[in-house]
Scaffold this active site. Sequence first.
Site, PDB file in Angstrom:
ATOM      1  CB  CYS A  52      -0.843   0.086   1.262  1.00 45.29           C
ATOM      2  SG  CYS A  52      -2.032  -1.206   1.420  1.00 45.29           S
ATOM      3  NE  ARG A  89      -9.377  -2.917  -3.051  1.00 46.51           N
ATOM      4  CZ  ARG A  89      -8.658  -2.596  -1.994  1.00 46.51           C
ATOM      5  NH1 ARG A  89      -7.885  -1.534  -2.022  1.00 46.51           N
ATOM      6  NH2 ARG A  89      -8.710  -3.330  -0.896  1.00 46.51           N
TER       7      ARG A  89
HETATM    8  P1  XMP Z   1      -0.734  -7.136   3.188  1.00 47.27           P
HETATM    9  O1  XMP Z   1      -0.003  -6.428   4.296  1.00 47.27           O
HETATM   10  O2  XMP Z   1      -1.153  -8.491   3.549  1.00 47.27           O
HETATM   11  O3  XMP Z   1      -2.062  -6.284   2.953  1.00 47.27           O
HETATM   12  O4  XMP Z   1       0.072  -7.055   1.930  1.00 47.27           O
HETATM   13  C1  XMP Z   1      -3.087  -6.716   2.114  1.00 47.27           C
HETATM   14  C2  XMP Z   1      -4.249  -5.740   2.184  1.00 47.27           C
HETATM   15  O5  XMP Z   1      -3.877  -4.457   1.643  1.00 47.27           O
HETATM   16  C3  XMP Z   1      -5.015  -3.850   1.035  1.00 47.27           C
HETATM   17  N1  XMP Z   1      -4.615  -3.444  -0.321  1.00 47.27           N
HETATM   18  C4  XMP Z   1      -4.203  -2.209  -0.637  1.00 47.27           C
HETATM   19  N2  XMP Z   1      -4.159  -1.072   0.075  1.00 47.27           N
HETATM   20  N3  XMP Z   1      -3.248   0.066  -1.771  1.00 47.27           N
HETATM   21  C5  XMP Z   1      -3.712   0.076  -0.499  1.00 47.27           C
HETATM   22  O6  XMP Z   1      -3.688   1.127   0.137  1.00 47.27           O
HETATM   23  C6  XMP Z   1      -3.270  -1.039  -2.564  1.00 47.27           C
HETATM   24  O7  XMP Z   1      -2.854  -1.009  -3.713  1.00 47.27           O
HETATM   25  C7  XMP Z   1      -3.780  -2.228  -1.968  1.00 47.27           C
HETATM   26  N4  XMP Z   1      -4.000  -3.470  -2.437  1.00 47.27           N
HETATM   27  C8  XMP Z   1      -4.492  -4.191  -1.406  1.00 47.27           C
HETATM   28  C9  XMP Z   1      -6.143  -4.854   1.063  1.00 47.27           C
HETATM   29  O8  XMP Z   1      -7.012  -4.496   2.106  1.00 47.27           O
HETATM   30  C10 XMP Z   1      -5.420  -6.170   1.337  1.00 47.27           C
HETATM   31  O9  XMP Z   1      -6.245  -7.127   1.991  1.00 47.27           O
END
Ligand code: XMP
Length: 489
Positions: free
Chosen positions: A317, A416
């Site tokens: 993120c 999203r």
């Molecule tokens: P981890 O720490 O497991 O987190 O890699 C996965 C969660 O991150 C969210 N997610 C995102 N959040 N930008 C964001 O701000 C993104 O591009 C993104 N893609 C996923 C999502 O809630 C996921 O479960």
Amino acid sequence: MSNYYRKKIHSNNLIATFDDVLILPGFTNFSPNEVDISTNLGKYHLKLPILSSAMDTVTEENMAINMALRGGLGVLHRNCSYERQLEMVRIVKRARSFVIDDVATISPNSKVSKAKFMMENYNISGIVVVDEAKKVCGIFTKRDIPFFEKDLQNGTIKDYMTKDVISIKPGASREEALKILYESRKEKLPIIGDDGLLKGLITKKDLAPEFPFASKDDEGHLLCAMALSPRFPESSQAQASLKEIDKYVDIFFIDVADFYKKDDIDGTMKLMRLLESDFVLGNIGTYQAAEYLISKCDFVEERFIGLKVGMGSGSICTTSIQTGVGAPTLYATAQVADAIQDYNQEMSLIADGGFTKPGDLPKAFSSGADIIMSGHFFAGTDESPGFIDTIAGRKVKIYRGMGSKDARVSGYIADRYIEGSKMLTEGVSDYVPYVGDVTGVLATLKEGLTNGMIYAGAGSIKEMKKASLGIVSIVGQRETSPHDLIGKF
Ligand code: XMP
């Protein structure tokens, strides 16, 4: 207003997260094999409180099936057409149920060579023989294949099939099926209705409790969860597609970076009336957002089963860097847990993202979570989509944020993030190490959680919520990691 969970990790506006805290050891009056890590998500009971993220490099049908078989759940991503979404949910719902709906059949007048070809290509060991009216008239298994090549080429199914078919009535239980299979020493049991028509097939292989902890619905099918945009589709065609998908889904996870928005809430209220599945809403990060969603909105109450929390702390993120806004997962968990305590204790809380070590799981549960969700732990497994690559001799797989440029070019998930925002990516795309199969990853996480619970003196997730947490000083953090050694970590 409850302040129970927030007080554990939060003082003077400090936004604390996993590495800032430690759980204090508690008195343990049970033996290790008595620890129960099962949890509830609405009416569904999960033996493993772990979900894989709805991301296109994490959860497609293969991951969803494997997570559900092991007692957790994989939430299918939505970065694809409705057709592909429908394909994924169908595959998950039909997998590993003890009743096969799509039974391979053959006509009694077909050649034996055709049956052999079908068995080899579909990887099955038996075919039900049905006449033109679809009435069952026999079963043809590998054992019935004639030995001589001339019989194989010219023989007709009706001359070689078993005519005396042992069958079972629709709606029979697993136990009844097992009894008949055992007594008849058969491997396959066609399900035949009173009209003589084929309704399904039960095989001994599928009845074996190979996965005793699997997350299943009342009919024995695997639970199926899928991400859903909060935008209500105006076209009747899109609405019809969603309703078709809904037939195979048990739980929709509203999938936006920040759900505390009027438009998204309004859209979701309409979607809940269009569709019949249960809903988890998210993501949110504060007490106020949870309070508003639970107590001031008109969602269909009995189908609003959970809140998903955490904003900006996923490993891919960049939301917090790009916008300055965020609610790290542990902070968000404690915030929302207090609101759940105050407004609806039946609501399940899913702590989403930011987990990097097994020890982060017990911390989330003691901050009030019922379930955790991760993309990071699963992106490098065999079951995630994509290929294994090699970089500098190391096996790797691609893991990308749904807000990354790469993921957003598809156009399916523009909503999203902030709709209309074109330039600002909110995620990155990178490689993660290949880590083998999901079973191994889950075993490590399970042990980290179980052992953490034993040290904390908690025999269940409910008990774990009572464990005390404290903020660790920088020096304390150093001391509780490997230190003062010659090697480099
Ligand atoms: P981890 O720490 O497991 O987190 O890699 C996965 C969660 O991150 C969210 N997610 C995102 N959040 N930008 C964001 O701000 C993104 O591009 C993104 N893609 C996923 C999502 O809630 C996921 O479960």
